[in-house]
Each structure stands twice: as structure tokens, then as C-alpha cells.
Design an enzyme around this catalytic site. Sequence first.
Site, PDB file in Angstrom:
ATOM      1  N   ASP A  14       1.059  -1.213  -0.281  1.00 46.44           N
ATOM      2  CA  ASP A  14       0.243  -0.226   0.168  1.00 46.44           C
ATOM      3  C   ASP A  14       0.933   1.255  -0.406  1.00 46.44           C
ATOM      4  O   ASP A  14       0.660   2.185  -1.192  1.00 46.44           O
ATOM      5  CB  ASP A  14      -1.059   0.215   1.294  1.00 46.44           C
ATOM      6  CG  ASP A  14      -2.071  -0.891   0.722  1.00 46.44           C
ATOM      7  OD1 ASP A  14      -2.199  -1.107  -0.262  1.00 46.44           O
ATOM      8  OD2 ASP A  14      -2.931  -0.947   1.696  1.00 46.44           O
ATOM      9  N   ARG A  94       2.226   5.696  17.284  1.00 47.62           N
ATOM     10  CA  ARG A  94       1.080   6.126  15.820  1.00 47.62           C
ATOM     11  C   ARG A  94       1.803   7.677  16.917  1.00 47.62           C
ATOM     12  O   ARG A  94       2.189   8.549  15.323  1.00 47.62           O
ATOM     13  CB  ARG A  94      -0.455   5.918  16.096  1.00 47.62           C
ATOM     14  CG  ARG A  94      -0.661   4.925  15.423  1.00 47.62           C
ATOM     15  CD  ARG A  94       0.556   4.320  14.538  1.00 47.62           C
ATOM     16  NE  ARG A  94       0.083   3.264  13.997  1.00 47.62           N
ATOM     17  CZ  ARG A  94       0.643   2.345  13.242  1.00 47.62           C
ATOM     18  NH1 ARG A  94       2.282   2.433  12.813  1.00 47.62           N
ATOM     19  NH2 ARG A  94      -0.327   1.676  12.312  1.00 47.62           N
ATOM     20  N   ASP A 123      -5.563   3.641  13.508  1.00 49.06           N
ATOM     21  CA  ASP A 123      -4.771   4.041  13.158  1.00 49.06           C
ATOM     22  C   ASP A 123      -4.504   5.212  12.814  1.00 49.06           C
ATOM     23  O   ASP A 123      -4.470   6.264  13.096  1.00 49.06           O
ATOM     24  CB  ASP A 123      -3.636   3.541  12.314  1.00 49.06           C
ATOM     25  CG  ASP A 123      -3.185   2.424  13.199  1.00 49.06           C
ATOM     26  OD1 ASP A 123      -2.533   2.293  14.256  1.00 49.06           O
ATOM     27  OD2 ASP A 123      -3.243   0.936  12.629  1.00 49.06           O
ATOM     28  N   SER A 174      -2.832  -9.160   7.954  1.00 42.21           N
ATOM     29  CA  SER A 174      -2.711  -7.799   7.952  1.00 42.21           C
ATOM     30  C   SER A 174      -1.823  -7.582   9.383  1.00 42.21           C
ATOM     31  O   SER A 174      -2.529  -7.762  10.502  1.00 42.21           O
ATOM     32  CB  SER A 174      -3.995  -6.668   8.032  1.00 42.21           C
ATOM     33  OG  SER A 174      -3.608  -5.311   8.854  1.00 42.21           O
TER      34      SER A 174
HETATM   35  N1  ARG Z   1      -6.522  -2.738  16.415  1.00 46.23           N
HETATM   36  C1  ARG Z   1      -5.076  -2.907  17.238  1.00 46.23           C
HETATM   37  C2  ARG Z   1      -4.700  -0.832  17.364  1.00 46.23           C
HETATM   38  O1  ARG Z   1      -6.019  -0.044  17.110  1.00 46.23           O
HETATM   39  C3  ARG Z   1      -3.836  -3.315  16.079  1.00 46.23           C
HETATM   40  C4  ARG Z   1      -4.112  -1.753  15.286  1.00 46.23           C
HETATM   41  C5  ARG Z   1      -2.815  -2.716  14.298  1.00 46.23           C
HETATM   42  N2  ARG Z   1      -2.630  -1.642  12.608  1.00 46.23           N
HETATM   43  C6  ARG Z   1      -2.263  -2.179  12.048  1.00 46.23           C
HETATM   44  N3  ARG Z   1      -2.579  -1.052  10.716  1.00 46.23           N
HETATM   45  N4  ARG Z   1      -2.551  -3.380  11.373  1.00 46.23           N
HETATM   46  O2  ARG Z   1      -4.370  -0.582  18.236  1.00 46.23           O
END
Ligand code: ARG
Length: 415
Positions: A14, A94, A123, A174
Site C-alpha cells: 500500500d 502512532r 490508526d 494484516s
Molecule cells: N487494533 C489495534 C489498534 O488499534 C492494532 C492495529 C494494527 N494496525 C495496523 N495498521 N495493522 O491499536
Amino acid sequence: MSDKVVLAYSGGLDTSVAIKWLQEKYNLDVIAVNIDVGNERDFSSVRQKALDVGAIKSLVIDGKELFVTYFIMPALQADALYEGQYPLATALSRPLMAKLLVDTAVAEGAVAVAHGCTGKGNDQVRFDVSINALAPDLKIIAPARKWGMTREETIAYAQKHAIPVPVTASSPYSIDENLWGKSIECGVLEDPWTEPPDDVYTWTRSPDQAPDKPQYVEIGFEKGIPVTVDGRKLDGVALIQMMNELAGQHGVGRIDHIENRVVGIKSREIYEAPAATVLLQAHQALEAMTMSKDQLRFKQKVAVEYADLIFNGLWFSQLNRDLSAYIISSQRYVTGTVRIKLFKGHSTIAGRKSPKSLYTLGLATYDKGDEFDQSAAEGFIHLWGLPVRTQAQLQLLGDKEGPLSIMGPEETEED
Ligand code: ARG
């Protein structure tokens, strides 16, 4: 000369496609930034890949120490677990990434920051809110939220533009990983009734394949921060890496969580967080020794608030500073050592000691040396029970109908 955009680059499909897409769609020159938060990939090839795909510049920033010092350790001191389960690895990374992206954008004179998040996750919220807080004038572009391509269309776009499609694009999951844990989503995991297949896990051994002998490990804390393992001083990054390795070998740290996202979706998340699991457990064991009952109760509430704040993308807020001040103050005497037993997917507290312990043998013992004045108990109980006695006499005794009946609900005919 075109305007510049700083892109949070992972090396995956991506964000590689995003490099081309940002050029085509907005005529922007892309500066790719890959931030190392302990995800152990081959950073030099990721760096080169961004250039091959067409970035004008490609940077790798080592954020591990910043991540541990300013994000992981405060979360550990707070005992932050989202919804009682998730140690917040991705969520904590993040705001750090946002800060480093903004710093790069300012240094490079870029007009925008871009990231690879879709429009369904947490995110995007964390990135956008943090970037906006730090640099309200920077534009934010989230290509994957805009372009509306399916997975197949993204692959076709990549092939058309000679962007290498990694074999791992066929991986059904993912994944996001950093020092504090790994998250796995998608594929069969989207069925909450399906047990995660073994190939989901790469950090932890299956508990039934774990060693048949338990292993003990001693973690030393100073003011709520882990500083030694088995008496050996380690910096935070090394200590966490070591605990991930050690606890992972014993199958400790697998989490299966039905999670409430910021955008209202319930999602099924699998995590591997061996170090976080063990360190949070050890930290809480030490707090139980060194903090009063009232402090512990109040701190649990703060932990819930702090975890929510992190999860919900509100890191750069005054509430964070307010809660942090309390958390740091609460850690003043959280110093000592915790002995953990790792065995077949479980970590258990085997022992704890502290120079500032509130546990007093003379008060607790049933053996010789008892210093507790048992004769004082009677008078204490007399006053402690006074409001209960009063209410029982004036209201509850004889009241057989009301919901407050001390006899419980009346039995009905059918029973
Ligand atoms: N659900 C978790 C969170 O919101 C993990 C997110 C994983 N992010 C990703 N882009 N694969 O913190």
C-alpha cells in the site's frame, strides 16, 4: 519544482503504491520515512525500495529509544491495558511516528504528511489527530482512504507501474509490530468463532510445544521502571527485546480480543505481547506490595482512563500530562524485585520483595512474633458495623417485599 510530501513508509504494497499515486494524483515529490520502533525488518532494503519506486528521498529513523522512554515505560507505569486486554503496542507508536513525520516535514520544507491507513481503523485517527495537534498547517493525505481500490486493484496498479508486489502480499493477515507487541488481523481471524491457526503466531511458541521445564526470571524495578533481569542491568530496549524472546519461548503473551474501535466497529484482534504481558504482571505485583489499598484502587481508575486516551488517539493532550503527573508520583516507592515463573503459556508471580514494602510480617503472621493487637478488633468491628446494624433495624428487618430485603426475593408459586 513540485511541492513535497513526507510519507510514513512501511515497505509494504500500500505505501509503495502510495508513492506513485501521490505523484500522479497530486504531483507531489515523495520523501519516504520509515520509523524503526523495533519491528526488526531489513531497513536498508526498505529504504532502497522507496527510491526504486520513485521517492526523491528515503529516510530510516531509529525511534526505539524514544519509543521506550516516552511511550512504553509510561504505559507500563500506568498499567495501561485497553479493555483489560490489549497492551497498546500499535496505539503507542502512532503519536511518536506523527512527531517524527512532522519534524521531518518541517526540516524538508514539505507541505503535507501522508500515511497508509484505511478509513476503517484506529490508526488514521491517531495519526491525523496527532499531526494536526503538532502542526495545524500541514496537510494530511491518506491515499488508501481516498483511492477506493480493492486489494486486487491495488496489485494491478502496482504491476502497471512496475512496483514490485511482494510474495507476502498473498499473506492473508494484516500485521503491525514493534517492541511492545505484534497485532494480527484479517483472513480467517475475522470469524470470531475460529481459533487462530498456528501460522498466525511468530513471536510465541505454542504452549504445548514450550519447554517441559519451567524457567524463573527476576525483574528488578526502580520507581516502576524495569532496569535489571536476573540482576543484570539492561537498557530499556534490550530489556524488552530479551523479555519478548524469553517469554515467547514459553508461549506467554498470546491475546485474543474482541475490541471496540474508535470508529464504532467491533473487531477481532490477535496480539502477541510476551514482554508486555510479563512486565505488566510483574509491575502490578510490585505495586501491590508497595502501595496502599486506596492508592491501588484509585490508580486502577487512572489506568483505564490512560489506556482509553492512548487507544483513542489523544496522546498530545493536557489530560495526558495531568494523568502522567499522577502516575509518576505514584511510582515513588515502586522499587524492588519480582520473580516470575514461565511455563507452558503461563507466567505466574513466584515471589516479590521491596525495600519499601508495606507488607509487614509481624502484622500478617499467625506464628510466633505476632504484633497485631487482636483485642482492638472487637471495638473496631462494633463501629464498622454500626451503619449496617442501624439500617437493618430501622428498614430491612421485617421488610419482605422491597428489593432491599435481606432475605432475598420471595419465592414464586412456580418455583
Ligand atoms: N487494533 C489495534 C489498534 O488499534 C492494532 C492495529 C494494527 N494496525 C495496523 N495498521 N495493522 O491499536
